[in-house]
Design an enzyme around this catalytic site. Structure first.
Site, PDB file in Angstrom:
ATOM      1  N   HIS A  43      -2.088  -8.057   2.808  1.00  0.00           N
ATOM      2  CA  HIS A  43      -2.736  -8.245   4.179  1.00  0.00           C
ATOM      3  C   HIS A  43      -3.334  -7.576   5.064  1.00  0.00           C
ATOM      4  O   HIS A  43      -3.069  -8.193   6.214  1.00  0.00           O
ATOM      5  CB  HIS A  43      -0.872  -8.055   4.507  1.00  0.00           C
ATOM      6  N   GLN A  49      -6.974   0.483   5.400  1.00  0.00           N
ATOM      7  CA  GLN A  49      -7.656  -0.026   5.564  1.00  0.00           C
ATOM      8  C   GLN A  49      -9.780  -0.399   5.122  1.00  0.00           C
ATOM      9  O   GLN A  49     -10.428  -0.779   6.302  1.00  0.00           O
ATOM     10  CB  GLN A  49      -8.047   0.951   6.775  1.00  0.00           C
ATOM     11  N   CYS A  65       3.169   1.355  11.635  1.00  0.00           N
ATOM     12  CA  CYS A  65       4.234   1.545  11.432  1.00  0.00           C
ATOM     13  C   CYS A  65       4.682   3.052  12.068  1.00  0.00           C
ATOM     14  O   CYS A  65       6.050   2.758  11.296  1.00  0.00           O
ATOM     15  CB  CYS A  65       3.892   2.267   9.169  1.00  0.00           C
ATOM     16  N   GLY A 115       1.200  -1.088  -0.088  1.00  0.00           N
ATOM     17  CA  GLY A 115       0.223   0.008   0.131  1.00  0.00           C
ATOM     18  C   GLY A 115       0.694   1.352   0.041  1.00  0.00           C
ATOM     19  O   GLY A 115       0.792   1.841  -0.454  1.00  0.00           O
ATOM     20  N   THR A 130       9.979  -7.853 -12.666  1.00  0.00           N
ATOM     21  CA  THR A 130       8.940  -9.136 -12.714  1.00  0.00           C
ATOM     22  C   THR A 130       7.804  -9.932 -11.494  1.00  0.00           C
ATOM     23  O   THR A 130       7.984  -9.467  -9.994  1.00  0.00           O
ATOM     24  CB  THR A 130       9.599 -10.304 -12.464  1.00  0.00           C
TER      25      THR A 130
END
Length: 394
Positions: free
Chosen positions: A199, A177, A323, A69, A235
């Site tokens: 995630h 979120q 974070c 994100g 990739t």
């Protein structure tokens, strides 16, 4: 273990792992190659792109896969700004954005861009009139999150999108979120760019996506090969992308039923804490909030001590964004809603999942009260407060 930090990350569901595994071992081809092994990987990659697009109301070729994100936010904001700098240099955002947005905007200020950081009210909501008031002839981008990662407040995205569309301004939303929890339609809400991350809805870490509305003027983010239509070289993480799409599919199955249960459990948690823990307050709007989010401030308590106490009982929680968990500063979100430093330091975020039970909530509240009582017994500030009558709202 009782896991109540689902806004930080979520466990990968077994069905997601099962979907991913063959693309690590059996179908491991590089999707850019031409032989059948690679064509099989490419086909599955494009199926995943189509699934993600359908869920948010986009077209397949408007979805670009990224590593997170944060990367999606950086790409959207930096490259919209740089691609449109001949038109203007002004960006509008809010003071309660995730640091992936705030720090990106601050970097652009170093390049000569002007950024307006909008205030929010005491409930964490913006005033639509403030957006209109701050729009200039040089405004090229509005970037406002769909729902706040700390206090769970849901923003009036459709209204913001309407204003941006009427003024001819690009509108980006960090929906990390919100995706999977809320019903999002990028067309109806006039969203030009949207960031998401796997995630946060029981997918793998290290994979995200950016929706870019067709026709939006934006520069490439990664240069190298021609992957992702030449806009994001490297990739592709095929197993991760497949896992993200499968997890998103699962998250929207029976979503209304799951959200109803979550809201009931969340409100029970909020009501019980506010009634049984003196000098506690709920942060964020009571109604316009994510179905799984409860964020409190508890006076005369340090959030870190509270988290360590809960951890001793096997309860996983947080005091804000994962974070910034190493920071000693109080949450910028709580300061923005008007809380003083000494109260903002005592924050606790509990975020539920569709597997959270009432028994787990009851156990958590019981231990929470024990920990608070013990910590306050050691607090000279609390002792002085009680000696002076103890009559003060948080």
């Amino acid at each position: 273990m009782i896991y109540l930090d689902n806004s930080a990350t979520t466990p990968v569901k077994k069905e997601v792992v099962d979907e991913m595994l063959p693309y690590f071992t059996s179908f491991y081809g590089n999707p850019s190659s031409l032989y059948k092994l690679s064509r099989d990987a490419k086909r599955k990659l494009e199926e995943a792109r189509e699934k993600v697009a359908k869920i948010i109301g986009a077209e397949k070729d408007e979805i670009y896969f990224t590593a997170s994100g944060t990367e999606s936010d950086n790409w959207a904001i930096k490259q919209i700004a740089r691609a449109n700098k001949k038109k203007g240099n002004h960006i509008i955002t809010t003071k309660i954005e995730h640091h992936a947005v705030l720090h990106t905007c601050m970097e652009l200020e170093k390049e000569g861009f002007e950024v307006t950081y909008l205030d929010v009210d005491s409930e964490g909501k913006i005033n639509i009139g403030d957006i209109e008031k701050h729009i200039k002839g040089t405004t090229i981008l509005i970037t406002i999150m769909y729902a706040n990662n700390e206090i769970g407040v849901i923003m009036p995205i459709a209204e913001i999108g309407n204003i941006a569309r009427e003024k001819g301004i690009v509108f980006h939303t960090d929906a990390v979120q919100a995706v999977g929890k809320l019903n999002i339609d990028v067309v109806k809400e006039n969203i030009d760019l949207l960031s998401l991350s796997g995630h946060k809805f029981n997918g793998p870490k290290g994979v995200g996506a950016l929706y870019i509305k067709k026709g939006t003027k934006i520069n490439s983010f990664m240069h190298g090969g021609g992957q992702e239509k030449g806009k994001r070289a490297g990739t592709e993480n095929v197993p991760g992308i497949i896992g993200l799409a499968k997890a998103l599919e699962l998250s929207v199955e029976n979503r209304e039923e799951k959200n109803k249960k979550l809201v009931e459990l969340r409100d029970y948690l909020i009501d019980t804490v506010l009634s049984e823990v003196p000098h506690s307050r709920l942060n964020g709007d009571r109604v316009d909030r994510l179905p799984n989010n409860a964020n409190f401030c508890i006076r005369f308590i340090e959030g870190e001590s509270l988290l360590l106490g809960l951890d001793n009982f096997g309860i996983c929680a947080s005091s804000g964004s994962a974070c910034t968990s190493g920071s000693l500063d109080p949450s910028h979100v709580l300061l923005a809603i008007g809380l003083p430093h000494e109260i903002a330091h005592g924050s606790l975020r509990l975020t539920l999942s569709d597997e959270t039970t009432k028994e787990e909530i009851d156990f958590t509240i019981e231990k929470l009260k024990e920990i608070i009582q013990r910590l306050r017994a050691m607090s000279p500030l609390y002792e002085d407060f009680m000696k002076n009558g103890g009559n003060s709202d948080v």
